[in-house]
Design an enzyme around this catalytic site. Structure first.
Site, PDB file in Angstrom:
ATOM      1  N   CYS A  23     -15.767  19.042 -23.418  1.00 21.18           N
ATOM      2  CA  CYS A  23     -14.725  19.356 -22.342  1.00 21.18           C
ATOM      3  C   CYS A  23     -14.859  18.334 -21.061  1.00 21.18           C
ATOM      4  O   CYS A  23     -15.632  17.413 -21.247  1.00 21.18           O
ATOM      5  CB  CYS A  23     -15.320  20.775 -21.852  1.00 21.18           C
ATOM      6  SG  CYS A  23     -16.849  20.776 -21.153  1.00 21.18           S
ATOM      7  N   CYS A  26     -17.989  17.498 -19.536  1.00 21.80           N
ATOM      8  CA  CYS A  26     -18.702  16.232 -20.258  1.00 21.80           C
ATOM      9  C   CYS A  26     -18.396  14.880 -19.823  1.00 21.80           C
ATOM     10  O   CYS A  26     -19.128  14.023 -19.740  1.00 21.80           O
ATOM     11  CB  CYS A  26     -18.617  16.219 -21.794  1.00 21.80           C
ATOM     12  SG  CYS A  26     -18.891  18.173 -22.512  1.00 21.80           S
ATOM     13  N   ASP A 443      12.512  -8.776  -4.127  1.00 22.57           N
ATOM     14  CA  ASP A 443      12.732 -10.499  -3.935  1.00 22.57           C
ATOM     15  C   ASP A 443      14.115 -10.794  -4.632  1.00 22.57           C
ATOM     16  O   ASP A 443      14.548 -10.036  -5.516  1.00 22.57           O
ATOM     17  CB  ASP A 443      11.549 -10.975  -4.646  1.00 22.57           C
ATOM     18  CG  ASP A 443      11.607 -12.413  -4.426  1.00 22.57           C
ATOM     19  OD1 ASP A 443      11.980 -13.024  -3.403  1.00 22.57           O
ATOM     20  OD2 ASP A 443      11.877 -13.343  -5.638  1.00 22.57           O
ATOM     21  N   ASP A 643       8.863 -12.147  -8.818  1.00 25.54           N
ATOM     22  CA  ASP A 643       8.580 -12.876 -10.188  1.00 25.54           C
ATOM     23  C   ASP A 643       7.902 -14.277  -9.729  1.00 25.54           C
ATOM     24  O   ASP A 643       7.561 -14.830 -10.763  1.00 25.54           O
ATOM     25  CB  ASP A 643       9.867 -13.119 -10.678  1.00 25.54           C
ATOM     26  CG  ASP A 643      10.707 -14.113 -10.328  1.00 25.54           C
ATOM     27  OD1 ASP A 643      10.707 -14.412  -8.906  1.00 25.54           O
ATOM     28  OD2 ASP A 643      11.316 -14.861 -10.990  1.00 25.54           O
ATOM     29  N   ASP A 647       5.040 -14.336  -4.342  1.00 26.22           N
ATOM     30  CA  ASP A 647       5.174 -12.976  -4.266  1.00 26.22           C
ATOM     31  C   ASP A 647       3.904 -12.429  -4.459  1.00 26.22           C
ATOM     32  O   ASP A 647       3.718 -11.058  -4.222  1.00 26.22           O
ATOM     33  CB  ASP A 647       6.314 -12.476  -5.036  1.00 26.22           C
ATOM     34  CG  ASP A 647       7.633 -13.016  -5.004  1.00 26.22           C
ATOM     35  OD1 ASP A 647       8.191 -13.088  -3.787  1.00 26.22           O
ATOM     36  OD2 ASP A 647       8.220 -13.285  -6.076  1.00 26.22           O
TER      37      ASP A 647
END
Length: 757
Positions: A23, A26, A443, A643, A647
């Protein structure tokens, strides 16, 4: 020199397979025990898979010892590959499922006939000696069933007791054990109980064990499907590769196992074959189907110098390529690792469920005791029978096994669905936060636009220079720059067969441009601010540059020996689906902001074309993160999409960072979510998956709790004075199994999620 023994101290990720966890409580105990081990940095358990990922400077035996010390079993995964590990888990799950189903049929084989006998009006009491002997035989059979079909509950409960804790096994063991012991007292010593209290509950014990095992079996069967995303990704890997090598002075081709391919090997791929490892094409042309990685349906043209990725499919021509990344370093291997890591991680809402469950079990035990004592002292006759029924039913219905499944099942299916859409989610926290984003920062270059600009205009300011000479000079000074605009100018010059001039003393001026020396003349190439710094007169060319900028082009000035010689404009084409994708983002209620280093006029022109009203322009690379912080200070939950290398700080600072998968490795590593396609539609898809997964988790938590919350008061007898309603232990067992089935079934609904464009 580093000693050999130091290599064991390098932080590593280890996967342990856990046995005995039943459960959510645990989960928290196991994680706490592992985190307490010296050298462990993090420990995240996936209850649905019964595995735990541990990161840190520690050996496996120490981890296993820590888990065993709190009463659970653990073993290190010794699989050589992800494929082998999944096979191991599948075999283990199939074996466990068959074992559980045997236990189900044995337990229900006794429980169902007894229950039907009682429902038909058969006496479930002991009056005559003959009845005592019959029920004694049934009680002993029931004890055998408890051992065969339920011993794992009793062993788990004992281990928890020894370690001064309680879990689901504790509740089941106490509930079924109490019902069996009470029934045996009725059989062996009926006279110590009032005649009205001499009722047998052997059918409750057998039915509860059978139903709970049935719930576990259904869970095991269903959780096997949650690895489908990983299985599909692993299935993309080629098994062999055709290598081209020199043997005795002759070029020969032969097939070898994928594991034997080395970096810089020359690999041939024929039509219809999979790309074996990542590489760069050195000969041939073809079209590659990359949909399995990026979700992009159209094949991509490949020629010399283009990159190819492992797992993609060669559609037409034959290619020769040089291996650049092999084994665990391929893009596909990283994707598989990211999906596995995300599926094992917990969103904050999942940690809340673990915390609640750690207090839930002890609280239920207290409620069961209080309920039993209340019935014993204030209930109607036979009070002892009502006390046993109430306590047993409370213990059974409160088992929080479904609670442990609520979050991991949804996360695993959701992350897998995202991978199908070409979206890689790094962790559970990102999965949850993406659903709450209020502002999306984009961007411009390489994100909204193609990232592959080209020269559009050359305006000569000094008639003593010819266009070819100017382009040669600009190409020469930009050859040392990595900026996309610089590469565009170099490529444009090469296309016109113009060789770059020999420029020395190159210097990149961040956010402004470049400078150098050509034939002892100082050459400066960059934006208007750079010209102003060097006091270069621009005269009427400022107006011309402004007109170019208003058309969405980026004008740059070239000066030689403090004199303006040309204005060169470069434009980066907008991606085909950026306008539709941005419209989709705005339609979902997001505040969309464009962030760029371009001047205001160029940035505004591009923003207008794509439908963005808010623009941060002239932003230096080091200031991009400040703009994200500025939005956060306004109360926005910010997602940043980029990208490039510049950035990375903004991606890391944002509440959620999205990296375009076609970008740089640094940007991808800094982001929380990677879009394998270059399309911005991936942003809406990621948010769609995030919202659907979070909604699914909340539904699961409700489904896991509703049976408990609604059933506990009834089981305790709160409604008995009003409606004479007291929940039967068998019904409680069925409700508990049903809660697991509800959670598992609901999580699998996420597989039906579709794109909405």
């Amino acid at each position: 020199m580093k000693r050999l023994s130091d290599s064991t101290q390098i932080p590593v990720r280890q996967e342990l397979i856990i046995d005995g966890a039943s459960c959510a409580s645990c989960v928290s105990k196991i994680e706490q025990a592992l985190r307490a081990v010296t050298g462990v940095e993090s420990a995240e358990m996936n209850f649905a898979l019964r595995t735990v990922i541990v990161t840190g400077k520690v050996d496996s035996p120490s981890l296993i010892k820590a888990v065993e010390a709190i009463g659970y079993g653990a073993k290190s995964s010794n699989a050589a590959s992800d494929d082998e590990l999944l096979d191991q888990k599948q075999i283990a799950d199939e074996k466990y499922y068959k074992q559980l189903m045997k236990q189900v049929w044995v337990a229900l084989g006794l429980g169902i006939p007894l229950m039907l006998y009682g429902l038909a009006g058969g006496p479930m009491t002991v009056v005559t000696l003959q009845e005592r002997m019959l029920w004694l035989a049934i009680g002993l059979i029931c004890a055998g069933i408890m051992y065969f079909a339920g011993k794992h509950f009793y062993i788990g409960a004992w281990k928890s007791f020894v370690n001064h804790s309680a879990n689901m096994d504790t509740l089941i063991a106490l509930g079924t054990g109490t019902a069996w012991l009470y029934s045996m007292v009725v059989v062996l010593a009926p006279t110590i109980l009032p005649e009205m209290a001499r009722h047998i509950y052997f059918e409750a014990t057998a039915m509860i064990i059978g139903l709970i095992n049935l719930g576990l079996a259904l869970e095991v069967k269903a959780r096997g499907r949650t690895s489908d995303a990983i299985k599909r990704l692993i299935g993309l890997q080629a098994k062999t590769a055709r290598i081209v090598r020199e043997v005795n002075g002759k070029s020969q081709e032969f097939d070898i196992a994928i594991e034997q391919v080395q970096r810089d090997d020359i690999v041939r791929v024929r039509p219809g074959e999979k790309i074996a490892v990542d590489g760069i094409v050195i000969q041939g042309t073809s079209h590659i189907d990359e949909s399995m990685l990026t979700g992009e349906p159209m094949p991509v043209a490949k020629a010399e110098h283009d990159t190819v990725a492992a797992g993609t499919l060669n559609k037409s021509g034959s290619l020769l390529y040089k291996a650049t990344h092999v084994g665990k370093d391929t893009a596909l291997a990283h994707i598989i690792n990211m999906v596995k890591q995300a599926q094992n991680s917990k969103p904050p809402i999942g940690r809340l469920a673990d915390t609640i469950s750690s207090y839930f079990v002890p609280s239920i035990m207290i409620i069961a005791i209080v309920s039993a004592l209340t019935w014993l002292n204030y209930g109607p006759e036979p009070s002892i029978a009502f006390a046993v029924i109430s306590a047993t039913t409370v213990l059974i219905i409160a088992c929080p096994c479904a609670l442990g499944l609520a979050t991991p099942m949804s996360v695993m299916v959701g992350v897998g669905k995202a991978a199908e859409f070409g979206i890689l989610i790094r962790n559970g926290a990102a999965l949850q936060t993406a659903s709450k984003v209020t502002a999306m920062v984009l961007d411009k270059t390489g994100t909204i636009t193609q990232g592959a600009p080209t020269v559009t205009d050359v305006v000569i300011a000094d008639a003593t220079y010819a266009e070819r000479e100017l382009l040669s000079l600009v190409a020469g000074i930009e050859s040392g720059s990595e900026h996309p605009l610089a590469q565009a100018i170099v490529d444009f010059s090469l296309q016109k067969n113009i060789a770059p001039a020999a420029v020395s003393e190159f210097e990149a001026i961040a956010g402004h441009g470049v400078s150098g020396v050509y034939q002892e003349q100082q050459v400066i190439f960059g934006n208007q601010a750079l010209m102003m710094q060097h006091n270069i007169a621009l005269n009427d060319f400022v107006a011309q540059a402004q007109k170019l900028a208003e058309q969405g082009k980026t004008p740059m000035y070239l000066a030689v020996d403090q004199k303006l010689t040309a204005v060169i404009a470069v434009a980066d084409a907008i991606k085909a689906d950026s306008i539709a994708a941005i419209k989709r983002l705005k339609a979902s209620g997001l505040r969309v902001v464009m962030l760029t280093g371009d001047n205001r006029a160029t940035a505004t022109a591009v923003a207008k074309k794509v439908g963005i009203n808010e623009v941060f322009s002239d932003v230096q690379p080091e200031d991009k993160a400040d703009k994200v912080a500025q939005l956060q200070a306004q109360g926005e939950i910010v997602a940043m999409t980029g990208d490039g290398i510049n950035d990375a700080p903004a991606l890391a600072l944002a509440n959620v960072g999205f990296a375009i998968g076609t970008g740089t490795d640094i940007a991808i590593e800094s982001a929380d979510i990677t879009l394998m396609r270059g399309s911005l539609h991936g942003l809406s898809d990621a948010i769609l998956v995030s919202k659907a997964t979070l909604a699914n988790i909340k539904q699961n938590l409700f489904g896991a709790f509703i049976y408990n919350v609604a059933g506990i008061p009834v089981a305790a007898g709160v409604l008995y004075p009003f409606y004479g309603l007291l929940l039967n232990p068998v019904v409680a067992g069925a409700a508990m199994a049903l809660s697991s089935l509800t959670v598992v079934s609901n999580a699998n609904r996420l597989r039906l999620l579709k794109h909405k464009y």
